[in-house]
Scaffold this motif. Structure first.
Motif, short mmCIF file in Angstrom:
data_model
loop_
_atom_site.label_atom_id
_atom_site.label_comp_id
_atom_site.label_asym_id
_atom_site.label_seq_id
_atom_site.Cartn_x
_atom_site.Cartn_y
_atom_site.Cartn_z
N MET A 1 0.78 -1.23 0.00
CA MET A 1 0.00 0.00 0.00
C MET A 1 0.82 1.29 0.00
SD MET A 1 -3.28 -1.12 2.34
CE MET A 1 -4.07 0.46 2.13
N PRO A 2 1.94 1.39 0.75
CA PRO A 2 2.72 2.65 0.68
C PRO A 2 3.18 2.98 -0.73
CG PRO A 2 3.40 1.34 2.57
CD PRO A 2 2.47 0.47 1.78
N SER A 3 3.61 1.96 -1.49
CA SER A 3 4.04 2.21 -2.87
C SER A 3 2.88 2.70 -3.71
CB SER A 3 4.62 0.93 -3.47
OG SER A 3 5.77 0.51 -2.77
N LEU A 4 1.69 2.13 -3.49
CA LEU A 4 0.52 2.52 -4.26
C LEU A 4 0.14 3.98 -3.99
CD1 LEU A 4 -1.45 0.92 -6.19
CD2 LEU A 4 -3.04 0.91 -4.29
N PHE A 5 0.15 4.38 -2.72
CA PHE A 5 -0.17 5.77 -2.37
C PHE A 5 0.89 6.73 -2.92
CE2 PHE A 5 -3.20 3.97 0.57
CZ PHE A 5 -4.14 4.97 0.76
N GLY A 6 2.16 6.36 -2.76
CA GLY A 6 3.23 7.23 -3.24
C GLY A 6 3.20 7.42 -4.74
N PHE A 7 2.97 6.33 -5.47
CA PHE A 7 2.93 6.43 -6.92
C PHE A 7 1.73 7.26 -7.37
CE2 PHE A 7 0.92 4.85 -10.82
CZ PHE A 7 1.92 5.16 -11.74
N ALA A 8 0.58 7.04 -6.76
CA ALA A 8 -0.63 7.78 -7.15
C ALA A 8 -0.41 9.28 -6.99
CB ALA A 8 -1.82 7.32 -6.32
N ALA A 9 0.21 9.69 -5.87
CA ALA A 9 0.45 11.12 -5.63
C ALA A 9 1.45 11.68 -6.63
CB ALA A 9 0.95 11.32 -4.20
#
Length: 262
Positions: free
Chosen positions: A214-222
C-alpha cells in the motif's frame, strides 16, 4: 480552441487527447522512472503511458511476490530476524521473480531514453494535435488543473487524483488494486482496533504481506497525479499560445531586443 485530429499527417505527435485521457510526450528523468520500477515493477512504465506493459509487470509483481513470500521476508529482515527471512522465502518462485524485476528496471530506463529522443523530434516538427474530444461515454479536453489538489485527492484514495486530471485507465487500475490490498490486508479492521486501544489485536489482524504493497501505491498515485497535472498544464498553455498566435497575432508582429515592432 479548434479541434484537430491526429490523422497521421505528421510523422510524430507530441500529444493525443482521447476519451480515456491525455497522452503526451515530454522529457523525463530516466533514473526517476527506473527508481519507480524498482519501487514497484510496472509503475515506471505506467508513468510513461506504457499501460499494457505496466499492468503486466504490476500483476506479475503481486502474484510472484506473494508466492515467493518476498514481503514477509522483508518484514523479518526489518526486525533483524535474518534466519526467519531466509526460511520463509520460496526459492522456486524467487528465481522467477528476480529476472523480471531487473527487466522492469532496465526496460523502463531504456524506454525513457528512447521516448526523450522521440519527444525532441516531435518538438521540432511541432505538428498540431487534437485538444478536444467528445464521445458517447466521455468528454475530454485540455484544461488547467491544480497539482496540489491532484495530490490531495490521491492521498485520500489512490486513483482520485487521476480521475481529477482525466487519466481514466490509471485511475481505474489504482482504485481496483487499492480495494484488493485494503481488503486482503484487513487494514480497516486494524485501524478500528487501534482506535479502540487494542494494539496487540490490531497488529495480529493485519496481513503484512498485503499491507506492504500500500505505501508504494499511495506514493505512486500522488507522484503520477502531480507530474501529469503539471505537464498537462504546460501542454494546455502551449496549445493555447499556438492557437492565439496563428489566429489573432498580426503577421508583421516581431520582437527585437525586448521591444515590439509592428
Amino acid at each position: 480552441m479548434n479541434n484537430y485530429t491526429n490523422d497521421n499527417t505528421a510523422r510524430r505527435y507530441k500529444a493525443h487527447v482521447s476519451i480515456l485521457g491525455t497522452t503526451q510526450l515530454h522529457l523525463r528523468n530516466p533514473y526517476i522512472i527506473a527508481w519507480w520500477s524498482a519501487a514497484f515493477p510496472g509503475f515506471g512504465h505506467m508513468l510513461l503511458s506504457k499501460y499494457l506493459r505496466g499492468y503486466a509487470l504490476f500483476i506479475w509483481e503481486v502474484i510472484v511476490n506473494l508466492k515467493a513470500h518476498v514481503n514477509s521476508a522483508m518484514i523479518y529482515s526489518f526486525q533483524g530476524n535474518i534466519d526467519m527471512a531466509k526460511e520463509v522465502l520460496n526459492t522456486r518462485w524467487l528465481l522467477m521473480y528476480i529476472p523480471v524485476y531487473l527487466f522492469g528496471i532496465w526496460d523502463s530506463y531504456r524506454t525513457t531514453v528512447d521516448m526523450n529522443r522521440v519527444y525532441i523530434l516531435a518538438e521540432r516538427e511541432d505538428h498540431r494535435f487534437n485538444s478536444y474530444v467528445m464521445g458517447a461515454l466521455e468528454i475530454n479536453y485540455l484544461d488547467k488543473r491544480n497539482p496540489v489538489v491532484a495530490v490531495m485527492w490521491s492521498m485520500f484514495i489512490p486513483g482520485l487524483g487521476q480521475l481529477y486530471i482525466h487519466r481514466i485507465l490509471t485511475a481505474i487500475f489504482l482504485i481496483v488494486w487499492l480495494v484488493v490490498f485494503h481488503y486482503q490486508s484487513h487494514f480497516a479492521e486494524g485501524i478500528l482496533l487501534l482506535i479502540l486501544g487494542k494494539v496487540k489485536e490490531a497488529t495480529s489482524a493485519l496481513k503484512p504481506e498485503y499491507l506492504l504493497f500500500m505505501p508504494s501505491l499511495f506514493g505512486f498515485a500522488a507522484y503520477d497525479a502531480y507530474v501529469n497535472t503539471i505537464e498537462n498544464n504546460k501542454l494546455f498553455e502551449r496549445d493555447l499560445r499556438n492557437h492565439l498566435t496563428k489566429n489573432y497575432q498580426s503577421v508583421g508582429f516581431k520582437i527585437l531586443k525586448g521591444q515590439k515592432v509592428k
